[in-house]
Design a protein around this motif. Sequence first.
Motif, PDB file in Angstrom:
ATOM      1  N   THR A   2       0.841  -1.192   0.000  1.00 45.57           N
ATOM      2  CA  THR A   2       0.000   0.000   0.000  1.00 45.57           C
ATOM      3  C   THR A   2       0.871   1.235   0.000  1.00 45.57           C
ATOM      4  OG1 THR A   2      -0.078   0.141   2.410  1.00 45.57           O
ATOM      5  CG2 THR A   2      -1.754  -1.241   1.337  1.00 45.57           C
ATOM      6  N   LEU A 100       0.139   2.954 -14.423  1.00 48.59           N
ATOM      7  CA  LEU A 100      -0.166   2.454 -13.086  1.00 48.59           C
ATOM      8  C   LEU A 100       0.961   2.798 -12.130  1.00 48.59           C
ATOM      9  CD1 LEU A 100      -2.046  -0.456 -11.842  1.00 48.59           C
ATOM     10  CD2 LEU A 100       0.372  -0.615 -11.277  1.00 48.59           C
ATOM     11  N   ILE A 102       1.767   3.048  -7.558  1.00 48.98           N
ATOM     12  CA  ILE A 102       1.246   2.885  -6.203  1.00 48.98           C
ATOM     13  C   ILE A 102       1.232   4.215  -5.441  1.00 48.98           C
ATOM     14  CG2 ILE A 102       3.401   2.376  -4.983  1.00 48.98           C
ATOM     15  CD1 ILE A 102       1.794  -0.002  -3.684  1.00 48.98           C
ATOM     16  N   GLU A 125      -4.015   4.981 -13.110  1.00 48.00           N
ATOM     17  CA  GLU A 125      -4.697   4.202 -12.079  1.00 48.00           C
ATOM     18  C   GLU A 125      -3.737   3.819 -10.962  1.00 48.00           C
ATOM     19  OE1 GLU A 125      -7.510   0.211 -11.789  1.00 48.00           O
ATOM     20  OE2 GLU A 125      -7.341   1.331 -13.661  1.00 48.00           O
ATOM     21  N   GLY A 127      -2.375   1.315  -8.171  1.00 51.05           N
ATOM     22  CA  GLY A 127      -2.380  -0.130  -8.032  1.00 51.05           C
ATOM     23  C   GLY A 127      -1.006  -0.696  -7.753  1.00 51.05           C
ATOM     24  N   ASP A 128      -0.993  -1.967  -7.413  1.00 55.36           N
ATOM     25  CA  ASP A 128       0.213  -2.712  -7.049  1.00 55.36           C
ATOM     26  C   ASP A 128       0.687  -3.514  -8.257  1.00 55.36           C
ATOM     27  OD1 ASP A 128       2.115  -4.453  -5.997  1.00 55.36           O
ATOM     28  OD2 ASP A 128       0.959  -4.913  -4.202  1.00 55.36           O
ATOM     29  N   LEU A 132      -1.945  -6.750 -10.321  1.00 53.53           N
ATOM     30  CA  LEU A 132      -2.478  -5.795 -11.288  1.00 53.53           C
ATOM     31  C   LEU A 132      -4.009  -5.835 -11.329  1.00 53.53           C
ATOM     32  CD1 LEU A 132       0.045  -6.358 -14.239  1.00 53.53           C
ATOM     33  CD2 LEU A 132       0.001  -4.447 -12.613  1.00 53.53           C
ATOM     34  N   PRO A 133      -4.655  -4.670 -11.276  1.00 54.13           N
ATOM     35  CA  PRO A 133      -6.123  -4.614 -11.245  1.00 54.13           C
ATOM     36  C   PRO A 133      -6.751  -4.636 -12.638  1.00 54.13           C
ATOM     37  CG  PRO A 133      -5.235  -2.416 -10.986  1.00 54.13           C
ATOM     38  CD  PRO A 133      -4.039  -3.344 -11.085  1.00 54.13           C
ATOM     39  N   GLU A 160       2.072 -11.616 -13.173  1.00 52.16           N
ATOM     40  CA  GLU A 160       0.980 -10.686 -13.462  1.00 52.16           C
ATOM     41  C   GLU A 160       1.084 -10.129 -14.884  1.00 52.16           C
ATOM     42  OE1 GLU A 160      -1.891  -9.281 -11.113  1.00 52.16           O
ATOM     43  OE2 GLU A 160      -1.457 -11.399 -11.416  1.00 52.16           O
TER      44      GLU A 160
END
Length: 282
Positions: A2, A100, A102, A125, A127-128, A132-133, A160
């Motif tokens: 996070t 992307l 974090i 976006e 994300g980690d 991956l989202p 991922e």
Amino acid sequence: MTFEDIHLPYFDLLLAQLEQENTKLELAFGRHVHWGYWSEPPQGVVSPEDFAQAAENLTKKIYFAANTKNNQRILDVGCGFGGTIASLNENFSGMELIGLNIDIRQLLRAQEKVKAHSGNTIYFEAGDACALPFPDQSFDVVLAVECIFHFPERSKFFAEAWRVLKPGGYFALSDFIPQNFFSPLTAFSSGWPFARGFFGRCNLQYTLAQYRSLAQAMGFKGRIEKDITENTLPTYSFLRALGGELGIKDLSAKVETGIAEWTSRLGLLRYRILSFEKLKSK
């Protein structure tokens, strides 16, 4: 991972200086936040404008290694201030470009600075990289420009990347990769200053042989392995000069940069561009 888990003092500095409208820093790092590439490395310290062009050159080297062309859907992981997305937006059309990161602060600047044109669409976006989202088989290209050493596990990120790529899609990255004989000594990269220093967590222990093995295990075919170390070396003199002007006194900043420079100059640590194609079946 996070946002609370990340520790990036150099981005704290960059963002603070950019907010104060530091012209030199805006020129050098307002778009790209990575090393530069010079086809013919100059002697002496380069200007912020020259460094910015070299950083743009490096970005292009990486995305062309991923067989990038018009009308693709591309994911740039660890997108920073959106420099790679901006370059793709300027040089291709009919693209769906997704950055992307974090760190929300970097994404907010990217959203402010990078606007779509030429029939492209752009999204940024949070994300980690290791979770991956995005749906399976949803991208033609995945890029990771000089960021993979920050990720908790390269194997999770590779898995991922393979998952979200379409069959026949390309994955390209750049990384500081130790020579095999030097790898045992890179264990220092898991401790200070590389664990919680100026550049945040940096794991520089992954060798080329390990990348090849990981790619094969995941179902990737290696396409490009390019050593561009000599072309990146002017970055160090630029960073030293800029650090002096900014009055950076952080010891870890000097130690980390110095170790990276001299292990690179001695041939122990190599800056490489790697690209892989996702096979249609493992």
